[in-house]
Scaffold this motif. Sequence first.
Motif, PDB file in Angstrom:
ATOM      1  N   THR A  39      46.449  30.936  47.812  1.00 16.67           N
ATOM      2  CA  THR A  39      45.108  30.637  47.296  1.00 16.67           C
ATOM      3  C   THR A  39      45.089  30.477  45.779  1.00 16.67           C
ATOM      4  O   THR A  39      44.029  30.251  45.205  1.00 16.67           O
ATOM      5  CB  THR A  39      44.114  31.745  47.683  1.00 16.67           C
ATOM      6  N   ARG A  40      46.239  30.574  45.143  1.00 17.44           N
ATOM      7  CA  ARG A  40      46.303  30.530  43.681  1.00 17.44           C
ATOM      8  C   ARG A  40      46.598  29.117  43.182  1.00 17.44           C
ATOM      9  O   ARG A  40      47.538  28.469  43.627  1.00 17.44           O
ATOM     10  CB  ARG A  40      47.365  31.493  43.151  1.00 17.44           C
ATOM     11  N   LEU A  41      45.774  28.687  42.250  1.00 13.63           N
ATOM     12  CA  LEU A  41      45.921  27.355  41.664  1.00 13.63           C
ATOM     13  C   LEU A  41      46.850  27.388  40.456  1.00 13.63           C
ATOM     14  O   LEU A  41      46.811  28.323  39.659  1.00 13.63           O
ATOM     15  CB  LEU A  41      44.557  26.833  41.204  1.00 13.63           C
TER      16      LEU A  41
ATOM     17  N   ALA B  22      48.023  25.430  36.812  1.00 16.14           N
ATOM     18  CA  ALA B  22      47.227  24.860  35.724  1.00 16.14           C
ATOM     19  C   ALA B  22      46.769  23.439  36.056  1.00 16.14           C
ATOM     20  O   ALA B  22      45.744  22.981  35.562  1.00 16.14           O
ATOM     21  CB  ALA B  22      48.029  24.870  34.423  1.00 16.14           C
ATOM     22  N   GLU B  23      47.522  22.749  36.921  1.00 19.26           N
ATOM     23  CA  GLU B  23      47.144  21.395  37.340  1.00 19.26           C
ATOM     24  C   GLU B  23      46.109  21.409  38.459  1.00 19.26           C
ATOM     25  O   GLU B  23      45.691  20.362  38.942  1.00 19.26           O
ATOM     26  CB  GLU B  23      48.371  20.610  37.830  1.00 19.26           C
ATOM     27  N   GLY B  24      45.739  22.604  38.892  1.00 21.67           N
ATOM     28  CA  GLY B  24      44.773  22.729  39.975  1.00 21.67           C
ATOM     29  C   GLY B  24      45.385  22.590  41.352  1.00 21.67           C
ATOM     30  O   GLY B  24      44.684  22.328  42.319  1.00 21.67           O
ATOM     31  N   CYS B  25      46.691  22.778  41.441  1.00 23.08           N
ATOM     32  CA  CYS B  25      47.385  22.626  42.725  1.00 23.08           C
ATOM     33  C   CYS B  25      47.577  23.963  43.425  1.00 23.08           C
ATOM     34  O   CYS B  25      48.048  24.927  42.829  1.00 23.08           O
ATOM     35  CB  CYS B  25      48.757  21.992  42.516  1.00 23.08           C
ATOM     36  N   LEU B  26      47.221  23.963  44.681  1.00 22.40           N
ATOM     37  CA  LEU B  26      47.587  25.057  45.569  1.00 22.40           C
ATOM     38  C   LEU B  26      49.007  24.795  46.066  1.00 22.40           C
ATOM     39  O   LEU B  26      49.475  23.650  46.030  1.00 22.40           O
ATOM     40  CB  LEU B  26      46.656  25.084  46.788  1.00 22.40           C
ATOM     41  N   PRO B  27      49.666  25.805  46.577  1.00 26.32           N
ATOM     42  CA  PRO B  27      50.945  25.533  47.240  1.00 26.32           C
ATOM     43  C   PRO B  27      50.802  24.452  48.322  1.00 26.32           C
ATOM     44  O   PRO B  27      51.721  23.661  48.534  1.00 26.32           O
ATOM     45  CB  PRO B  27      51.329  26.888  47.824  1.00 26.32           C
ATOM     46  N   LEU B  28      49.648  24.393  48.947  1.00 23.04           N
ATOM     47  CA  LEU B  28      49.413  23.390  49.985  1.00 23.04           C
ATOM     48  C   LEU B  28      49.476  21.963  49.444  1.00 23.04           C
ATOM     49  O   LEU B  28      49.810  21.039  50.173  1.00 23.04           O
ATOM     50  CB  LEU B  28      48.061  23.643  50.660  1.00 23.04           C
ATOM     51  N   HIS B  29      49.174  21.762  48.179  1.00 29.01           N
ATOM     52  CA  HIS B  29      49.325  20.435  47.585  1.00 29.01           C
ATOM     53  C   HIS B  29      50.806  20.058  47.480  1.00 29.01           C
ATOM     54  O   HIS B  29      51.170  18.899  47.646  1.00 29.01           O
ATOM     55  CB  HIS B  29      48.720  20.385  46.176  1.00 29.01           C
TER      56      HIS B  29
ATOM     57  N   GLU C 200      49.260  28.170  57.752  1.00 27.86           N
ATOM     58  CA  GLU C 200      48.853  29.413  58.416  1.00 27.86           C
ATOM     59  C   GLU C 200      48.378  30.464  57.421  1.00 27.86           C
ATOM     60  O   GLU C 200      47.591  31.338  57.768  1.00 27.86           O
ATOM     61  CB  GLU C 200      50.021  29.986  59.228  1.00 27.86           C
ATOM     62  N   ASN C 201      48.858  30.374  56.193  1.00 28.45           N
ATOM     63  CA  ASN C 201      48.516  31.370  55.180  1.00 28.45           C
ATOM     64  C   ASN C 201      47.478  30.884  54.173  1.00 28.45           C
ATOM     65  O   ASN C 201      47.155  31.595  53.228  1.00 28.45           O
ATOM     66  CB  ASN C 201      49.784  31.815  54.448  1.00 28.45           C
ATOM     67  N   THR C 202      46.987  29.684  54.362  1.00 28.89           N
ATOM     68  CA  THR C 202      45.975  29.114  53.471  1.00 28.89           C
ATOM     69  C   THR C 202      44.626  29.216  54.159  1.00 28.89           C
ATOM     70  O   THR C 202      44.507  28.903  55.342  1.00 28.89           O
ATOM     71  CB  THR C 202      46.300  27.635  53.166  1.00 28.89           C
ATOM     72  N   ASP C 203      43.612  29.627  53.422  1.00 28.96           N
ATOM     73  CA  ASP C 203      42.300  29.715  54.055  1.00 28.96           C
ATOM     74  C   ASP C 203      41.775  28.311  54.362  1.00 28.96           C
ATOM     75  O   ASP C 203      42.294  27.311  53.863  1.00 28.96           O
ATOM     76  CB  ASP C 203      41.313  30.540  53.215  1.00 28.96           C
ATOM     77  N   ALA C 204      40.756  28.252  55.178  1.00 28.32           N
ATOM     78  CA  ALA C 204      40.241  26.968  55.666  1.00 28.32           C
ATOM     79  C   ALA C 204      39.804  26.041  54.537  1.00 28.32           C
ATOM     80  O   ALA C 204      39.850  24.820  54.681  1.00 28.32           O
ATOM     81  CB  ALA C 204      39.086  27.210  56.630  1.00 28.32           C
TER      82      ALA C 204
END
Length: 125
Positions: free
Chosen positions: A64-66, A68-75, A92-96
């Motif tokens: 859930t942590r962004l 500096a570029e505003g990227c989550l690990p999901l990006h 699975e570990n990222t909120d909806a």
Amino acid sequence: MSPELVDALKEKDMARAERLLNEHPQFARVPDETKRLPLHWALEVCAPISLVRKLLELYPEACTRLSAEGCLPLHLAPQKSTSLDVLKLILENTDANGIYTADKDGRLPLHFALAKGAPRGARQL
């Protein structure tokens, strides 16, 4: 200066990264100067799923942590040709709300997946 674990990941020294995590589990929470966590870097360098899993066990909130570029690990996961298993683990570990989180340029994780021609990853998103 970059944290030691991030340095190991940037250098793709997975053995050193594993050792550091075992000796200093708190390093999983230490970002670099760009606010990227070790999880961001593990995805950036396509670390093995075992290392990604360990990082998530030690710091599940990392998803859930962004940066500096505003990227989550999901990006990063679909962008870096991460394995489908790693992408599933991140999902699975990222909120909806994660799939709807735009980076500083307004891009969603889906945009990164499609830009890399990752239809399998895109289907997961």
